[in-house]
Design a protein around this motif. Structure first.
Motif, PDB file in Angstrom:
ATOM      1  N   ALA A  20      37.314  33.402  24.986  1.00 15.31           N
ATOM      2  CA  ALA A  20      37.043  33.062  26.382  1.00 15.31           C
ATOM      3  C   ALA A  20      37.192  34.283  27.278  1.00 15.31           C
ATOM      4  CB  ALA A  20      37.988  31.949  26.843  1.00 15.31           C
ATOM      5  N   ARG A  21      38.179  35.135  26.954  1.00 16.75           N
ATOM      6  CA  ARG A  21      38.377  36.343  27.763  1.00 16.75           C
ATOM      7  C   ARG A  21      37.185  37.293  27.609  1.00 16.75           C
ATOM      8  NH1 ARG A  21      43.317  37.738  25.999  1.00 16.75           N
ATOM      9  NH2 ARG A  21      44.321  36.501  27.639  1.00 16.75           N
ATOM     10  N   ALA A  22      36.699  37.422  26.391  1.00 21.04           N
ATOM     11  CA  ALA A  22      35.537  38.283  26.156  1.00 21.04           C
ATOM     12  C   ALA A  22      34.300  37.736  26.870  1.00 21.04           C
ATOM     13  CB  ALA A  22      35.278  38.402  24.659  1.00 21.04           C
ATOM     14  N   GLU A  23      34.104  36.410  26.791  1.00 20.28           N
ATOM     15  CA  GLU A  23      32.964  35.794  27.467  1.00 20.28           C
ATOM     16  C   GLU A  23      33.071  35.947  28.976  1.00 20.28           C
ATOM     17  OE1 GLU A  23      32.980  31.812  26.096  1.00 20.28           O
ATOM     18  OE2 GLU A  23      32.264  32.308  24.075  1.00 20.28           O
ATOM     19  N   ALA A  24      34.317  35.817  29.500  1.00 17.79           N
ATOM     20  CA  ALA A  24      34.528  35.961  30.939  1.00 17.79           C
ATOM     21  C   ALA A  24      34.197  37.371  31.401  1.00 17.79           C
ATOM     22  CB  ALA A  24      35.973  35.618  31.289  1.00 17.79           C
ATOM     23  N   LEU A  25      34.608  38.361  30.591  1.00 18.89           N
ATOM     24  CA  LEU A  25      34.315  39.749  30.939  1.00 18.89           C
ATOM     25  C   LEU A  25      32.804  39.978  30.982  1.00 18.89           C
ATOM     26  CD1 LEU A  25      35.401  42.603  31.467  1.00 18.89           C
ATOM     27  CD2 LEU A  25      35.374  42.971  28.992  1.00 18.89           C
ATOM     28  N   TRP A  26      32.103  39.400  30.004  1.00 17.29           N
ATOM     29  CA  TRP A  26      30.661  39.560  29.976  1.00 17.29           C
ATOM     30  C   TRP A  26      30.001  38.844  31.153  1.00 17.29           C
ATOM     31  CZ3 TRP A  26      27.343  42.766  28.476  1.00 17.29           C
ATOM     32  CH2 TRP A  26      26.003  42.434  28.304  1.00 17.29           C
ATOM     33  N   GLU A  27      30.490  37.652  31.475  1.00 18.76           N
ATOM     34  CA  GLU A  27      29.948  36.915  32.617  1.00 18.76           C
ATOM     35  C   GLU A  27      30.155  37.682  33.914  1.00 18.76           C
ATOM     36  OE1 GLU A  27      28.196  34.065  32.751  1.00 18.76           O
ATOM     37  OE2 GLU A  27      28.135  34.147  30.563  1.00 18.76           O
ATOM     38  N   ASP A  28      31.313  38.345  34.039  1.00 16.83           N
ATOM     39  CA  ASP A  28      31.577  39.136  35.248  1.00 16.83           C
ATOM     40  C   ASP A  28      30.557  40.262  35.393  1.00 16.83           C
ATOM     41  OD1 ASP A  28      33.660  37.644  36.141  1.00 16.83           O
ATOM     42  OD2 ASP A  28      35.224  38.923  35.294  1.00 16.83           O
ATOM     43  N   PHE A  29      30.144  40.817  34.247  1.00 15.50           N
ATOM     44  CA  PHE A  29      29.144  41.886  34.297  1.00 15.50           C
ATOM     45  C   PHE A  29      27.774  41.341  34.707  1.00 15.50           C
ATOM     46  CE2 PHE A  29      31.973  44.526  31.576  1.00 15.50           C
ATOM     47  CZ  PHE A  29      31.917  45.679  32.329  1.00 15.50           C
ATOM     48  N   LYS A  30      27.471  40.137  34.282  1.00 11.71           N
ATOM     49  CA  LYS A  30      26.126  39.593  34.489  1.00 11.71           C
ATOM     50  C   LYS A  30      25.931  38.969  35.868  1.00 11.71           C
ATOM     51  CE  LYS A  30      25.717  36.849  30.973  1.00 11.71           C
ATOM     52  NZ  LYS A  30      25.044  35.895  30.078  1.00 11.71           N
ATOM     53  N   HIS A  31      26.845  38.134  36.297  1.00 15.22           N
ATOM     54  CA  HIS A  31      26.618  37.415  37.548  1.00 15.22           C
ATOM     55  C   HIS A  31      27.906  36.796  38.069  1.00 15.22           C
ATOM     56  CE1 HIS A  31      26.615  34.337  34.530  1.00 15.22           C
ATOM     57  NE2 HIS A  31      25.404  34.653  34.111  1.00 15.22           N
ATOM     58  N   ALA A  32      27.810  36.212  39.249  1.00 10.48           N
ATOM     59  CA  ALA A  32      28.953  35.552  39.884  1.00 10.48           C
ATOM     60  C   ALA A  32      29.303  34.284  39.114  1.00 10.48           C
ATOM     61  CB  ALA A  32      28.612  35.220  41.333  1.00 10.48           C
ATOM     62  N   PRO A  33      30.516  33.747  39.334  1.00  7.05           N
ATOM     63  CA  PRO A  33      30.914  32.506  38.658  1.00  7.05           C
ATOM     64  C   PRO A  33      29.889  31.403  38.889  1.00  7.05           C
ATOM     65  CG  PRO A  33      32.780  33.466  39.789  1.00  7.05           C
ATOM     66  CD  PRO A  33      31.583  34.265  40.195  1.00  7.05           C
ATOM     67  N   GLN A  34      29.568  30.681  37.804  1.00  5.84           N
ATOM     68  CA  GLN A  34      28.602  29.607  37.917  1.00  5.84           C
ATOM     69  C   GLN A  34      28.906  28.549  36.883  1.00  5.84           C
ATOM     70  OE1 GLN A  34      24.572  30.419  36.450  1.00  5.84           O
ATOM     71  NE2 GLN A  34      25.290  32.436  35.815  1.00  5.84           N
ATOM     72  N   GLY A  35      28.202  27.419  36.989  1.00  4.86           N
ATOM     73  CA  GLY A  35      28.398  26.339  36.040  1.00  4.86           C
ATOM     74  C   GLY A  35      29.250  25.231  36.630  1.00  4.86           C
ATOM     75  N   GLU A  36      29.728  24.368  35.754  1.00  6.35           N
ATOM     76  CA  GLU A  36      30.456  23.165  36.155  1.00  6.35           C
ATOM     77  C   GLU A  36      31.934  23.280  35.804  1.00  6.35           C
ATOM     78  OE1 GLU A  36      28.653  19.145  35.438  1.00  6.35           O
ATOM     79  OE2 GLU A  36      30.412  18.953  34.116  1.00  6.35           O
ATOM     80  N   VAL A  37      32.789  22.912  36.748  1.00  8.94           N
ATOM     81  CA  VAL A  37      34.239  22.890  36.536  1.00  8.94           C
ATOM     82  C   VAL A  37      34.727  21.477  36.842  1.00  8.94           C
ATOM     83  CG1 VAL A  37      36.485  23.764  37.297  1.00  8.94           C
ATOM     84  CG2 VAL A  37      34.533  25.322  37.109  1.00  8.94           C
ATOM     85  N   THR A  38      35.489  20.902  35.918  1.00 12.47           N
ATOM     86  CA  THR A  38      36.049  19.569  36.138  1.00 12.47           C
ATOM     87  C   THR A  38      37.509  19.690  36.561  1.00 12.47           C
ATOM     88  OG1 THR A  38      36.613  19.367  33.785  1.00 12.47           O
ATOM     89  CG2 THR A  38      34.494  18.462  34.517  1.00 12.47           C
ATOM     90  N   LEU A  39      37.891  18.899  37.545  1.00 14.57           N
ATOM     91  CA  LEU A  39      39.250  18.926  38.088  1.00 14.57           C
ATOM     92  C   LEU A  39      39.718  17.500  38.299  1.00 14.57           C
ATOM     93  CD1 LEU A  39      40.661  21.098  40.980  1.00 14.57           C
ATOM     94  CD2 LEU A  39      40.877  18.612  41.080  1.00 14.57           C
ATOM     95  N   THR A  40      40.962  17.222  37.947  1.00 22.67           N
ATOM     96  CA  THR A  40      41.558  15.920  38.245  1.00 22.67           C
ATOM     97  C   THR A  40      42.901  16.110  38.925  1.00 22.67           C
ATOM     98  OG1 THR A  40      41.923  13.703  37.345  1.00 22.67           O
ATOM     99  CG2 THR A  40      42.816  15.545  36.067  1.00 22.67           C
ATOM    100  N   THR A  41      43.280  15.149  39.754  1.00 19.53           N
ATOM    101  CA  THR A  41      44.459  15.318  40.605  1.00 19.53           C
ATOM    102  C   THR A  41      45.169  13.996  40.820  1.00 19.53           C
ATOM    103  OG1 THR A  41      45.219  16.065  42.789  1.00 19.53           O
ATOM    104  CG2 THR A  41      43.062  15.001  42.687  1.00 19.53           C
ATOM    105  N   PHE A  42      46.438  14.070  41.201  1.00 19.75           N
ATOM    106  CA  PHE A  42      47.128  12.872  41.688  1.00 19.75           C
ATOM    107  C   PHE A  42      46.787  12.717  43.173  1.00 19.75           C
ATOM    108  CE2 PHE A  42      50.025  16.426  42.124  1.00 19.75           C
ATOM    109  CZ  PHE A  42      50.658  16.233  43.350  1.00 19.75           C
ATOM    110  N   PRO A  43      46.918  11.520  43.734  1.00 20.56           N
ATOM    111  CA  PRO A  43      46.333  11.247  45.052  1.00 20.56           C
ATOM    112  C   PRO A  43      46.761  12.174  46.192  1.00 20.56           C
ATOM    113  CG  PRO A  43      46.878   9.192  43.974  1.00 20.56           C
ATOM    114  CD  PRO A  43      47.435  10.287  43.099  1.00 20.56           C
TER     115      PRO A  43
END
Length: 306
Positions: free
Chosen positions: A76-99
């Protein structure tokens, strides 16, 4: 060893059964079992053993599962480094929370993310009766949790933990209560009061336990509710007092007031929990960055009011 088979072993360590692994990875139970048997042959030693009707990891299996986590983090760290070189953060992030964390942090977070069209965040809320929010990390990229601090179980799971804010916990009183004239309350002020409590094990319940220890006597619990809104309404109606979060309690408007506690530790820590490999993704890192900024903004805005 095949990285994908190592990941299945890690999922088994996290989820506890082959059926749960099959469901989460959209495989059949027999396919998962077969892949784990192949991995066991590659390893040359037993990785699982029978326990009742199911299987559990052996000591070697647990050690290899931890290695699988290290491999996932490195990838994941290697992929993140490559993504940083290519473009800004993108895609889908899921988040869950208490009320109450959602009430405080999600409006500002969604506004910040709206300025990043390539990044999509999908938010859900959870029943506050969830015992351990860390159990949700296999299914969500980011899990918001409250606790007295960093829990040992989080470290044992190898989770990435980002503290977001410390929220004071106050005592809620009905208007006209005998203690309303006090600016700050001590545990000794609260002897013989009737409490509107929360379910056992909740962070607010820990504060009540510390009050009991300080006073050397048990607290009288009249009712227990998981929902803060119900607690506020019952307190405002004069049926007891309660431990309530400072920033999201609707005091005055709902016919109650709050007073800070001194003499005991009365705070809760709100943190973002993540699997360590997911924490390396640029999209997840950006959402956590915005969460921290929103938590600081929200806390600074409300500290001037209290």
């Amino acid at each position: 060893m095949d990285v994908r088979r190592l990941e299945l072993l890690r999922e088994l360590a996290e989820r506890g059964s082959i059926t749960a692994v099959a469901r989460s990875t959209r495989r059949t139970v027999s396919a998962v079992s077969q892949q784990l048997k192949v991995l066991e042959r590659e390893a040359g030693i037993p990785l699982t053993e029978r326990s009742g009707r199911g299987i559990v990891l052996t000591g070697a299996g647990r050690a290899l599962a931890r290695t699988a986590t290290d491999v996932s983090v490195a990838m994941a760290r290697a992929e993140a480094l490559w993504e940083d070189f290519k473009h800004a953060p993108q895609g889908e992030v899921t988040l869950t929370t208490f009320p109450s964390a959602g009430q405080m942090l999600l409006p500002g977070l969604l506004s910040a993310i709206a300025g990043l069209p390539a990044l999509v965040i999908l938010c859900t809320d959870q029943d506050p009766l969830v015992i351990d929010f860390a159990d949700l990390t296999p299914d969500f990229d980011i899990v918001l949790a409250d606790s007295p601090g960093n829990l040992p179980s989080w470290k044992e799971r190898g989770l990435a933990v980002v503290p977001l804010m410390q929220e004071p916990l106050d005592v809620g009183l009905p208007l006209g209560h005998r203690l309303a004239t006090k600016a700050t309350l001590l545990p000794s002020d609260l002897v013989d009061e009737t409490w509107i409590g929360v379910p056992h094990g909740f962070p607010f319940d820990r504060v009540l336990r510390e009050i009991e220890v300080a006073n050397g006597s048990p607290a009288l619990i009249g009712q227990r509710f998981a929902d803060n809104g119900i607690v506020e309404a019952v307190v405002a109606a004069g049926h007891g007092i309660a431990v309530l979060p400072r920033y999201t309690t609707n005091d005055h408007e709902n016919g109650l007031i709050t007073r800070p506690l001194s003499g005991i530790r009365a705070t809760r820590q709100i943190s973002a929990l993540m699997r360590s490999d997911r924490a390396e993704r640029p999209s997840v890192r950006r959402v956590v960055h915005e969460l921290r900024a929103e938590a600081q903004r929200f806390q600074a805005a409300h500290e001037g009011v209290v």
